[in-house]
Design a protein around this motif. Structure first.
Motif, mmCIF file in Angstrom:
data_model
loop_
_atom_site.group_PDB
_atom_site.id
_atom_site.type_symbol
_atom_site.label_atom_id
_atom_site.label_comp_id
_atom_site.label_asym_id
_atom_site.label_seq_id
_atom_site.Cartn_x
_atom_site.Cartn_y
_atom_site.Cartn_z
ATOM 1 N N GLU A 12 8.104 -7.989 -3.226
ATOM 2 C CA GLU A 12 6.934 -7.386 -3.470
ATOM 3 C C GLU A 12 5.900 -8.057 -2.659
ATOM 4 O O GLU A 12 5.120 -7.358 -2.005
ATOM 5 C CB GLU A 12 6.374 -7.639 -4.951
ATOM 6 N N ASN A 13 5.828 -9.276 -2.220
ATOM 7 C CA ASN A 13 4.836 -9.916 -1.313
ATOM 8 C C ASN A 13 5.188 -9.380 -0.062
ATOM 9 O O ASN A 13 4.087 -9.250 0.707
ATOM 10 C CB ASN A 13 4.928 -11.575 -1.396
ATOM 11 N N GLN A 14 6.326 -9.108 0.466
ATOM 12 C CA GLN A 14 6.481 -8.641 1.864
ATOM 13 C C GLN A 14 6.011 -7.232 1.894
ATOM 14 O O GLN A 14 5.317 -6.899 2.916
ATOM 15 C CB GLN A 14 7.896 -8.617 1.949
ATOM 16 N N VAL A 15 6.206 -6.336 0.789
ATOM 17 C CA VAL A 15 5.371 -5.055 0.638
ATOM 18 C C VAL A 15 4.003 -5.187 0.819
ATOM 19 O O VAL A 15 3.199 -4.517 1.756
ATOM 20 C CB VAL A 15 6.000 -3.992 -0.267
ATOM 21 N N LEU A 16 3.340 -5.955 0.090
ATOM 22 C CA LEU A 16 1.962 -6.301 0.160
ATOM 23 C C LEU A 16 1.540 -6.736 1.352
ATOM 24 O O LEU A 16 0.545 -6.251 1.805
ATOM 25 C CB LEU A 16 1.573 -7.254 -1.076
ATOM 26 N N LYS A 17 2.229 -7.340 2.105
ATOM 27 C CA LYS A 17 1.927 -7.785 3.435
ATOM 28 C C LYS A 17 1.697 -6.700 4.271
ATOM 29 O O LYS A 17 0.940 -6.389 4.987
ATOM 30 C CB LYS A 17 2.801 -8.797 4.006
ATOM 31 N N ALA A 18 2.593 -5.546 4.365
ATOM 32 C CA ALA A 18 2.401 -4.302 5.034
ATOM 33 C C ALA A 18 1.289 -3.712 4.507
ATOM 34 O O ALA A 18 0.540 -3.364 5.435
ATOM 35 C CB ALA A 18 3.799 -3.672 4.950
#
Length: 183
Positions: A16-22
């Motif tokens: 989830e944090n990787q997607v939020l980073k994007a």
């Protein structure tokens, strides 16, 4: 006034944090802030409809989630849809486990009389995780490049399933996969 409801598959915190980073990188570059503005959460949409009884879906989803285990996911590509919304997304590998998960959910809903619209039927569903919506046409190439250059960690697990009302997004309920129902 609600525009509809969606059953969404949510990720483990790292994914989830990787997607939020994007989402945040695209927002900082003023390419797209739509998903942040509508208060969405990184997800894969399993079903959506403007006409559905949320209380009926709650029982279906709760029972379904209790019989499932966390689902491995691997996002393998970046894509876009050829419609007017200019959506960019991460596409998961369409693994047998992901496709069966979706099929079993659709079967459970059909048994309870829930109509599955064409785009969410098992033979036409395209699993994806949106990372940008309403991207200006003139910035689509830049957005693709930004996403590619992020080299996101794209492996993880689906951990929860929930129902949201939109838009803006408001979670009505969610259940952890594999969390057995108490007697």
């Amino acid at each position: 006034m609600s525009q509809g409801y969606a059953i969404e598959l949510y990720f483990d915190p790292a994914l989830e944090n990787q997607v939020l980073k994007a989402w945040n990188v695209l927002a900082r570059r003023q390419i797209s802030t739509q998903l942040i503005e509508i208060e969405s959460r990184p997800h894969i949409t399993l079903f959506s409809s403007p006409f559905v009884d949320p209380s009926k879906l709650e029982n279906i989803v709760k029972t379904f989630a209790s019989k499932q285990e966390p689902l491995p996911l691997s996002f393998c590509s970046i894509g876009g849809f050829p419609n007017g919304n200019n959506v960019l997304f991460l596409a998961p590998t369409p693994s047998l486990s992901l496709l069966q998960f979706h099929l079993q959910l659709c079967d459970a809903m059909k048994k309870e009389g829930v109509e599955i619209t064409e785009e969410f039927r098992p033979d036409s569903w395209i699993p994806y995780c949106p990372v940008a919506e309403e991207v200006p046409k003139s910035r689509m190439a830049e957005a693709f490049t930004v996403l590619r250059d992020l080299k996101l960690l794209v492996n993880g697990y689906a951990m929860d399933i929930g129902l949201v009302e939109y838009s803006p997004v408001r979670e009505l309920f969610s259940f952890v996969l594999g969390n057995a129902i108490e007697p």
